[in-house]
Design a protein around this motif. Structure first.
Motif, short mmCIF file in Angstrom:
data_model
loop_
_atom_site.label_atom_id
_atom_site.label_comp_id
_atom_site.label_asym_id
_atom_site.label_seq_id
_atom_site.Cartn_x
_atom_site.Cartn_y
_atom_site.Cartn_z
N ARG A 224 -21.05 43.52 52.27
CA ARG A 224 -20.16 42.37 52.01
C ARG A 224 -18.99 42.85 51.18
O ARG A 224 -19.08 43.01 49.97
CB ARG A 224 -20.93 41.26 51.31
N LEU A 225 -17.88 43.13 51.83
CA LEU A 225 -16.74 43.75 51.17
C LEU A 225 -15.91 42.72 50.44
O LEU A 225 -15.96 41.53 50.73
CB LEU A 225 -15.88 44.46 52.23
N PRO A 226 -15.08 43.19 49.47
CA PRO A 226 -14.15 42.27 48.80
C PRO A 226 -13.20 41.63 49.79
O PRO A 226 -12.97 42.15 50.88
CB PRO A 226 -13.41 43.19 47.82
N ALA A 227 -12.62 40.51 49.39
CA ALA A 227 -11.79 39.73 50.30
C ALA A 227 -10.63 40.53 50.86
O ALA A 227 -10.27 40.40 52.03
CB ALA A 227 -11.27 38.48 49.59
N GLY B 290 -16.50 36.95 35.97
CA GLY B 290 -16.87 37.83 37.05
C GLY B 290 -18.32 38.25 37.06
O GLY B 290 -18.70 39.18 37.76
N TYR B 291 -19.17 37.58 36.28
CA TYR B 291 -20.60 37.90 36.29
C TYR B 291 -21.22 37.49 37.61
O TYR B 291 -20.80 36.51 38.23
CB TYR B 291 -21.31 37.19 35.15
N PRO B 292 -22.24 38.20 38.06
CA PRO B 292 -22.87 37.83 39.35
C PRO B 292 -23.57 36.49 39.26
O PRO B 292 -24.18 36.15 38.24
CB PRO B 292 -23.87 38.97 39.59
N HIS B 293 -23.47 35.73 40.33
CA HIS B 293 -24.12 34.42 40.41
C HIS B 293 -25.52 34.63 40.99
O HIS B 293 -25.68 35.25 42.03
CB HIS B 293 -23.31 33.48 41.30
N SER B 294 -26.53 34.11 40.31
CA SER B 294 -27.91 34.43 40.66
C SER B 294 -28.67 33.28 41.28
O SER B 294 -29.90 33.31 41.32
CB SER B 294 -28.65 34.91 39.40
N TYR C 209 -14.78 36.25 46.73
CA TYR C 209 -14.74 37.41 45.84
C TYR C 209 -16.01 38.24 45.92
O TYR C 209 -16.14 39.25 45.22
CB TYR C 209 -14.56 36.94 44.39
N ARG C 210 -16.94 37.80 46.75
CA ARG C 210 -18.24 38.45 46.87
C ARG C 210 -18.96 38.49 45.53
O ARG C 210 -19.53 39.50 45.14
CB ARG C 210 -18.09 39.85 47.48
N ILE C 211 -18.85 37.39 44.79
CA ILE C 211 -19.61 37.22 43.55
C ILE C 211 -20.64 36.14 43.84
O ILE C 211 -20.32 34.97 43.94
CB ILE C 211 -18.72 36.78 42.38
N GLY C 212 -21.86 36.54 44.01
CA GLY C 212 -22.88 35.56 44.33
C GLY C 212 -24.23 36.21 44.39
O GLY C 212 -24.43 37.35 43.98
N LEU D 134 -6.16 39.32 38.22
CA LEU D 134 -6.41 38.46 39.38
C LEU D 134 -7.89 38.27 39.65
O LEU D 134 -8.28 37.36 40.34
CB LEU D 134 -5.77 39.08 40.63
N GLN D 135 -8.72 39.16 39.07
CA GLN D 135 -10.14 39.02 39.31
C GLN D 135 -10.65 37.77 38.60
O GLN D 135 -10.09 37.33 37.62
CB GLN D 135 -10.88 40.26 38.79
N PRO D 136 -11.76 37.18 39.09
CA PRO D 136 -12.27 35.96 38.49
C PRO D 136 -12.94 36.21 37.15
O PRO D 136 -14.13 36.05 36.97
CB PRO D 136 -13.27 35.45 39.52
#
Length: 408
Positions: free
Chosen positions: A154-157, A82-86, A143-146, A401-403
């Motif tokens: 940008r809300l969660p799904a 679940g770390y942010p994608h940079s 998942y708004r991880i990006g 369930l979270q990534p």
């Protein structure tokens, strides 16, 4: 790192990968982050202008391999923990790596949209895992991880307009399948799953560094296994938003997807079936001969992480329908996945942690099943108590369930 060289990036990725696969992802993340920033400063994400220099091809391929290693570890960390994608894909125009670079007989593909024309080599694995990483990266938008994770708009799904999420999942669903269909026969797990090239770890040790058909077939088999697990994990990742939504709604309520004009008659059950199928296929590796040889390779942690994700998925599915027609098959799959973790736990701290969590989850699943069985005869006064217990179970499984891999 202050030198800002290609070797500095390679060192960061190698060290970060070691930490990631040995149970310390929080240490891996900043180390890999340093590698990413150095790579961007070196413009590894940008395409080089062609040159007539004799060394250009070798330098260009080294840069590409390094960048795609950075991209892969960044995507894996985001999807798993679940770390942010940079990384902004729009800023990257570097070509895929060329599996035939050492042969120097074909031109590198210009993009992943172009078909791979070269023959299969041991580098083909890196090409396909890089391409799957780009697919997974796109899926993380659900998942708004990006790179835009800090944008509060940008809300969660689960808070988005559900028909939009359903359409997005349906659009993403076909991409992993297309990728899997492109794999070469040597990298198709179904083609090599039953093959035995080495009978023991000791036999492999005597052959380390060897060349020849037998050794290459063994490496192809390891690569096929990791590609297979990554593919099944991508399927789960794609459909998990709808699985999460299903947990938060009353199973008897009618969703917007059941109204006229919806994308699918029952997209939620389709996602449940896709997650179950991917997790069960992951569990099948328990009976494969190669699993006995995986423990001495980095693939031990890779297998542990992906089987853990599949185990959590089956645990959630079992809790949602404890006495359903597929309940027995689902629990049998969960048991097989715990069997994989048991085989690897002496060689991987990740497997130790995953096995402990899956065992606790299995106990919750069985308690939920017992509660459902006893509901027929229990006094009405106990019903609120049972409901609170169910809510606790759902809360426990929903967190998985979270990534990311729970508390690991």
């Amino acid at each position: 790192m202050s030198l800002g060289s290609l070797e500095a990036v390679q060192t960061c990725i190698l060290l970060g990968t070691y930490y990631l696969y040995h149970g310390t992802p929080r240490l891996a993340w900043p180390v890999c982050g340093c590698g990413l920033r150095i790579a961007q400063a070196l413009h590894l994400h940008r395409r080089l202008q062609p040159s007539e220099s004799a060394d250009f091809r070798a330098l260009n391929e080294a840069r590409k391999r390094c960048w795609w290693a950075v991209y892969e570890i960044e995507t894996f960390s985001a999807a798993t923990y679940g770390y942010p994608h940079s990384i902004y894909d729009a800023d990257c125009d570097v070509e895929p790596l060329d599996p035939s670079a050492k042969l120097q007989v074909t031109q590198s593909p210009g993009s992943f949209d172009q078909p791979l024309a070269c023959q299969t080599t041991l580098l083909s694995y890196k090409y396909f895992i890089s391409k799957l990483s780009t697919i997974t990266k796109a899926t993380l938008e659900l998942y708004r991880i990006g790179a835009y994770a800090g944008d509060k708009s940008r809300l969660p799904a689960e808070k988005l307009h559900m028909p939009s999420v359903i359409q997005t999942v349906a659009a993403f669903d076909d991409r992993p399948r297309q990728w899997e269909a492109e794999l070469r026969p040597q990298l198709q797990w179904r083609n090599v799953a039953h093959c035995v090239y080495y009978a023991s770890i000791e036999e492999i040790d005597r052959d380390i560094g060897a060349t020849g058909p037998r050794w290459e077939k063994h490496i192809y088999q390891l690569q096929a296994l990791t590609l297979w697990l990554a593919y099944q994990n991508a399927r789960i990742l794609t459909h998990r938003p709808l699985l999460s939504y299903k947990l938060k709604t009353n199973p008897n309520s009618h969703s917007s997807s059941e109204r006229p004009g919806a994308v699918s008659a029952d997209p939620f059950n389709l996602s449940l079936d896709a997650c179950r199928d991917a997790a069960l296929k992951t569990s099948e590796i328990l009976s494969r001969p190669l699993l006995e040889l995986v423990s001495e390779t980095y693939a031990a942690a890779f297998v542990s992480i992906h089987t853990f994700t599949a185990g959590v998925t089956l645990g959630i599915l079992s809790s949602m329908d404890p006495l359903g027609p597929q309940s027995a098959e689902t629990k049998a799959g969960l048991r097989r996945l715990m069997g994989v973790q048991e085989k690897l736990r002496l060689h991987s701290v990740v497997a130790q942690q995953g096995l402990a969590i899956l065992q606790r989850l299995a106990k919750l699943v069985m308690e939920k099943e017992l509660d459902v069985i006893l509901e027929l005869s229990e006094p009405k006064a106990l019903a609120p108590v049972r409901m609170r217990e169910k809510a606790t179970l759902i809360g426990s499984t929903r967190s998985c369930l979270q990534p990311r891999t729970c508390s690991r």
